[in-house]
Scaffold this active site. Structure first.
Site, PDB file in Angstrom:
ATOM      1  N   ASP A 113     -58.511  33.161  80.714  1.00 41.22           N
ATOM      2  CA  ASP A 113     -57.168  33.382  79.923  1.00 41.22           C
ATOM      3  C   ASP A 113     -56.764  34.769  80.508  1.00 41.22           C
ATOM      4  OD1 ASP A 113     -55.011  33.238  78.371  1.00 41.22           O
ATOM      5  OD2 ASP A 113     -55.519  33.830  76.523  1.00 41.22           O
ATOM      6  N   ASN A 140     -50.340  23.364  76.877  1.00 47.94           N
ATOM      7  CA  ASN A 140     -49.664  24.306  77.955  1.00 47.94           C
ATOM      8  C   ASN A 140     -48.309  23.504  78.527  1.00 47.94           C
ATOM      9  OD1 ASN A 140     -52.802  25.430  79.293  1.00 47.94           O
ATOM     10  ND2 ASN A 140     -51.441  26.589  77.902  1.00 47.94           N
TER      11      ASN A 140
HETATM   12  C1  IPE Z   1     -56.002  28.520  76.859  1.00 46.99           C
HETATM   13  O1  IPE Z   1     -55.372  29.579  76.809  1.00 46.99           O
HETATM   14  C2  IPE Z   1     -55.951  27.223  77.542  1.00 46.99           C
HETATM   15  C3  IPE Z   1     -56.254  27.737  78.952  1.00 46.99           C
HETATM   16  C4  IPE Z   1     -56.951  28.921  79.354  1.00 46.99           C
HETATM   17  C5  IPE Z   1     -56.002  26.743  80.072  1.00 46.99           C
HETATM   18  P1  IPE Z   1     -53.694  29.671  76.264  1.00 46.99           P
HETATM   19  O2  IPE Z   1     -53.439  30.926  76.761  1.00 46.99           O
HETATM   20  O3  IPE Z   1     -53.174  28.571  76.372  1.00 46.99           O
HETATM   21  O4  IPE Z   1     -54.242  29.857  74.867  1.00 46.99           O
HETATM   22  P2  IPE Z   1     -53.253  30.446  73.633  1.00 46.99           P
HETATM   23  O5  IPE Z   1     -51.738  30.040  73.625  1.00 46.99           O
HETATM   24  O6  IPE Z   1     -53.536  31.916  73.842  1.00 46.99           O
HETATM   25  O7  IPE Z   1     -53.907  30.027  72.426  1.00 46.99           O
HETATM   26  C1  IPE Z   2     -54.622  31.432  81.392  1.00 50.52           C
HETATM   27  O1  IPE Z   2     -53.785  32.478  81.544  1.00 50.52           O
HETATM   28  C2  IPE Z   2     -54.290  30.102  82.471  1.00 50.52           C
HETATM   29  C3  IPE Z   2     -53.440  28.944  81.761  1.00 50.52           C
HETATM   30  C4  IPE Z   2     -53.469  28.910  80.537  1.00 50.52           C
HETATM   31  C5  IPE Z   2     -53.091  27.890  82.743  1.00 50.52           C
HETATM   32  P1  IPE Z   2     -52.607  32.626  80.642  1.00 50.52           P
HETATM   33  O2  IPE Z   2     -51.294  31.839  81.620  1.00 50.52           O
HETATM   34  O3  IPE Z   2     -52.550  31.685  79.410  1.00 50.52           O
HETATM   35  O4  IPE Z   2     -52.274  34.058  80.711  1.00 50.52           O
HETATM   36  P2  IPE Z   2     -51.487  34.907  79.525  1.00 50.52           P
HETATM   37  O5  IPE Z   2     -52.452  34.342  78.214  1.00 50.52           O
HETATM   38  O6  IPE Z   2     -50.119  34.469  79.479  1.00 50.52           O
HETATM   39  O7  IPE Z   2     -51.759  36.320  79.764  1.00 50.52           O
HETATM   40 MG    MG Z   3     -53.090  32.678  77.715  1.00 56.09          MG
END
Ligand code: IPE
Ligand code: IPE
Ligand code: MG
Length: 243
Positions: A21, A69
């Site tokens: 993340d 997502n």
């Molecule tokens: C979890 O992260 C999904 C991945 C790392 C692929 P998110 O960024 O989607 O999770 P939330 O929305 O902060 O809970």
């Molecule tokens: C994790 O990084 C990757 C995916 C969920 C695909 P994020 O895109 O969730 O990054 P933040 O949480 O917005 O910083």
């Molecule tokens: Mg995230």
């Protein structure tokens, strides 16, 4: 226990699961587009896969795209689909050369054909490898996985193959996406959030959780080693009393 270099590593986790993340925040902090953070995250993942293998980790499972997502802006979603395709195309040869088994878990039939096709190709061409199993969770949701298992059980009951009274934890576990995989011992989340975000809900019942504020693109093999060493100091009880 020792790693491949022969150094002592106390109680190695067999299976490490990672919630990668913070790509978006990493990009924003640099004035870049979110998708550029995802590309930087891919570079990090590449290093971490081989670092995990060097450490002697047998299973590495990473969260690449959750079933939630899809709620992101359309250009980010399509950019991620393109990235995943390009990354698998570019990396498959090296993964094969290194004897790493690739698995992809999630509802793959809902992905663009081109992407699910390359995932199936990666799984097929590495299925005999036993060195390390590298699993990507794509269009994956822990609840969706349990729902899919429950549907399979319901079909088996309807067809008379099993009876409702025989359904137990093993029946559910046997119908998950990768039933033969051991549960994660260690679950790492980067970027500081203290939640599971629908990841491996069934399997992580007793996983040790390790969270770092570091954004995923800045994650390093040294941090992986730190997580593994911290894991070695934990006492796992599984509900029992441990003296
Ligand atoms: C979890 O992260 C999904 C991945 C790392 C692929 P998110 O960024 O989607 O999770 P939330 O929305 O902060 O809970
Ligand atoms: C994790 O990084 C990757 C995916 C969920 C695909 P994020 O895109 O969730 O990054 P933040 O949480 O917005 O910083
Ligand atoms: Mg995230």
């Amino acid at each position: 226990m020792t790693d491949r270099a022969g150094d002592s590593v106390p109680s190695m986790p067999q299976h490490v699961a990672v919630i990668m993340d913070g790509n978006g925040r990493w990009a924003r902090a640099r004035g870049l587009e979110r998708i550029e953070g995802h590309w930087a995250g891919y570079k990090t993942l590449k290093r971490i896969v081989y670092a995990a293998d060097d450490l002697g980790i047998r299973y590495l499972t990473v969260y690449g795209f959750s079933s939630e997502n899809w709620r992101r802006p359309q250009n980010e979603v399509s950019g991620l689909m393109r990235l995943m395709y390009a990354a698998m195309r570019a990396e498959l040869e090296d993964l094969i050369e290194n004897g790493i088994r690739v698995r992809v878990i999630g509802r793959l039939h809902q992905l663009p054909d081109e992407l699910s096709d390359i995932f199936y190709e990666a799984m097929r061409s590495t299925e005999a490898y036993t060195r390390m199993t590298f699993t990507l969770a794509i269009n994956y949701g822990g609840r969706a996985e349990i729902v899919d298992a429950v549907r399979a059980i319901a079909r088996d009951i309807a067809d008379g193959r099993i009876s409702a009274d025989d359904v137990d934890e093993a029946s559910v576990a046997a119908r998950l996406y990768a039933p033969e995989m051991p549960d994660p011992d260690l679950l790492i989340r980067t970027a500081g959030e203290m939640r599971l975000s629908n990841y491996l809900l069934w399997q992580s019942a007793y996983s040790e959780i390790w969270v770092t504020p570091t954004y995923w693109p800045d994650f390093t093999p040294e941090l992986l080693l730190q997580a593994v060493q911290d894991y070695g100091k934990r006492t796992r009880r599984f509900g029992a009393v441990v003296e």
